[in-house]
Design a protein around this motif. Structure first.
Motif, short mmCIF file in Angstrom:
data_model
loop_
_atom_site.label_atom_id
_atom_site.label_comp_id
_atom_site.label_asym_id
_atom_site.label_seq_id
_atom_site.Cartn_x
_atom_site.Cartn_y
_atom_site.Cartn_z
N VAL A 181 37.31 -26.12 21.13
CA VAL A 181 37.86 -24.91 20.51
C VAL A 181 39.20 -25.21 19.86
CG1 VAL A 181 38.82 -22.63 21.01
CG2 VAL A 181 36.64 -23.31 22.04
N HIS A 182 40.04 -25.97 20.53
CA HIS A 182 41.36 -26.30 19.98
C HIS A 182 41.24 -27.05 18.66
CE1 HIS A 182 45.48 -27.74 19.68
NE2 HIS A 182 45.02 -28.98 19.63
N ARG A 183 40.37 -28.05 18.62
CA ARG A 183 40.24 -28.85 17.41
C ARG A 183 39.66 -28.03 16.25
NH1 ARG A 183 37.08 -34.16 18.17
NH2 ARG A 183 37.93 -34.47 16.06
N LEU A 184 38.63 -27.24 16.54
CA LEU A 184 37.99 -26.45 15.47
C LEU A 184 38.89 -25.31 15.02
CD1 LEU A 184 34.30 -26.34 16.77
CD2 LEU A 184 35.22 -27.67 14.86
N ALA A 185 39.58 -24.67 15.95
CA ALA A 185 40.48 -23.58 15.57
C ALA A 185 41.64 -24.12 14.74
CB ALA A 185 40.98 -22.86 16.81
N SER A 186 42.15 -25.29 15.14
CA SER A 186 43.27 -25.88 14.39
C SER A 186 42.85 -26.29 12.99
CB SER A 186 43.81 -27.11 15.15
OG SER A 186 44.29 -26.74 16.43
N ALA A 187 41.61 -26.77 12.86
CA ALA A 187 41.15 -27.28 11.56
C ALA A 187 40.69 -26.16 10.62
CB ALA A 187 40.01 -28.27 11.77
N TYR A 188 40.00 -25.16 11.17
CA TYR A 188 39.38 -24.16 10.31
C TYR A 188 39.97 -22.75 10.47
CZ TYR A 188 35.77 -27.75 9.77
OH TYR A 188 35.10 -28.92 9.50
N GLY A 189 40.78 -22.56 11.50
CA GLY A 189 41.35 -21.23 11.70
C GLY A 189 40.38 -20.23 12.31
N TRP A 190 39.31 -20.71 12.89
CA TRP A 190 38.33 -19.81 13.49
C TRP A 190 38.83 -19.28 14.83
CZ3 TRP A 190 34.05 -24.01 12.69
CH2 TRP A 190 33.69 -24.04 11.34
N HIS A 191 38.28 -18.11 15.21
CA HIS A 191 38.63 -17.52 16.50
C HIS A 191 37.82 -18.18 17.62
CE1 HIS A 191 41.12 -14.34 14.86
NE2 HIS A 191 40.17 -14.05 13.99
N GLU A 192 38.38 -18.16 18.81
CA GLU A 192 37.73 -18.78 19.97
C GLU A 192 36.33 -18.21 20.20
OE1 GLU A 192 39.21 -19.82 24.43
OE2 GLU A 192 39.01 -17.68 24.00
N THR A 193 36.20 -16.87 20.15
CA THR A 193 34.90 -16.25 20.42
C THR A 193 33.85 -16.71 19.42
OG1 THR A 193 35.66 -14.31 19.17
CG2 THR A 193 35.85 -14.22 21.58
N ASP A 194 34.26 -16.87 18.15
CA ASP A 194 33.30 -17.32 17.13
C ASP A 194 32.86 -18.75 17.39
OD1 ASP A 194 33.46 -14.88 15.79
OD2 ASP A 194 35.21 -15.54 14.65
N ILE A 195 33.80 -19.60 17.82
CA ILE A 195 33.46 -20.99 18.09
C ILE A 195 32.51 -21.09 19.29
CG2 ILE A 195 34.41 -23.23 18.79
CD1 ILE A 195 37.00 -22.44 17.31
N LEU A 196 32.78 -20.32 20.33
CA LEU A 196 31.94 -20.38 21.52
C LEU A 196 30.55 -19.79 21.30
CD1 LEU A 196 34.54 -19.52 24.30
CD2 LEU A 196 33.59 -21.75 23.73
N ARG A 197 30.42 -18.92 20.27
CA ARG A 197 29.09 -18.38 19.95
C ARG A 197 28.21 -19.44 19.28
NH1 ARG A 197 31.83 -13.56 17.85
NH2 ARG A 197 31.78 -11.91 19.44
N MET A 198 28.81 -20.47 18.74
CA MET A 198 28.03 -21.53 18.08
C MET A 198 27.22 -22.30 19.11
SD MET A 198 30.78 -23.24 15.47
CE MET A 198 31.68 -22.27 14.25
N SER A 199 26.14 -22.87 18.66
CA SER A 199 25.38 -23.78 19.52
C SER A 199 26.16 -25.07 19.69
CB SER A 199 24.01 -24.07 18.91
OG SER A 199 24.16 -24.80 17.69
N GLU A 200 25.83 -25.81 20.73
CA GLU A 200 26.50 -27.08 20.99
C GLU A 200 26.32 -28.03 19.80
OE1 GLU A 200 28.38 -30.20 23.41
OE2 GLU A 200 28.38 -28.00 23.41
#
Length: 212
Positions: A181-200
């Protein structure tokens, strides 16, 4: 407390108070089933040979362990006295006792079955004898794994702490997800809930496109 928390997750429809009174083997059987649902039936147990010290990993099938180590119905009889199997609530009650011998005595007293009005006996059987009876009746309460060192061929029985092993896996998985979550949020600005909704697989696809 951790065991009761995970036991409640494995049986969300059950009253936690009722779960706390179940024998330890029944609780551990539920934890193994939950662990299988989270990470699959196979587990690698890190061990060090007690003879030569060589490190190794023992691969076990948790589903097989869960079915093979079946509990016997209590009560059990030891030297003419009847005992029920220890529960998680029993362990909670003696957890704050600093003296191991006193904690053991309190545990045996709690598990002793007395008829209404029956007085506590003057002495209890030796704890080792009662412990062996508990282990025979409820082997999944504190399972032992058959091990053989590939380096020196020494054989021994290793205790398997189901709760600690499972909790460590959950802790490592949680930290792995937080790192993703930290890496993806830092790179794309996405919210934690949106990242966790993604499949692995989708999270890993995005992570593979980031610079190390």
């Amino acid at each position: 407390d951790r065991a009761l928390l995970l036991h409640s997750c494995a049986n969300p429809e059950s009253d936690p108070g009722m779960l706390a009174d179940q024998p330890l083997g029944g609780r551990n059987r539920a934890l193994l089933a939950l662990r299988e649902a989270c990470f699959g039936p196979w587990a690698l147990i890190p061990l060090d040979c007690p003879c030569c010290g060589a490190p190794q990993e023992l691969e076990i099938n948790l589903a097989d362990l869960r079915e093979r180590l079946a509990s016997q119905p209590d009560p059990i009889e030891v030297e003419g006295l009847r005992f029920r199997l220890p529960s998680g609530r029993d362990l909670i009650r003696v957890a704050s006792e600093q003296d191991e011998a006193e904690a053991t005595r309190q545990l045996l007293k709690a598990c002793l079955i007395l008829a209404p009005g029956e007085a506590l006996p003057a002495s209890l059987p030796p704890p080792e004898i009662v412990g062996e009876a508990f282990a025979h009746a409820d082997p999944l309460a504190a399972p032992s794994l058959d091990c053989q060192c590939p380096a020196c061929e020494h054989r021994w029985g290793a205790d398997y702490d189901i709760l600690s092993a499972f909790w460590q896996e959950l802790d490592e998985e949680a930290n792995r997800l937080i790192d993703q979550v930290h890496r993806l949020a830092s790179a794309y600005g996405w919210h934690e809930t949106d990242i966790l909704r993604m499949s692995e697989s989708r999270r890993l696809s995005y992570l593979s496109r980031l610079q190390p």
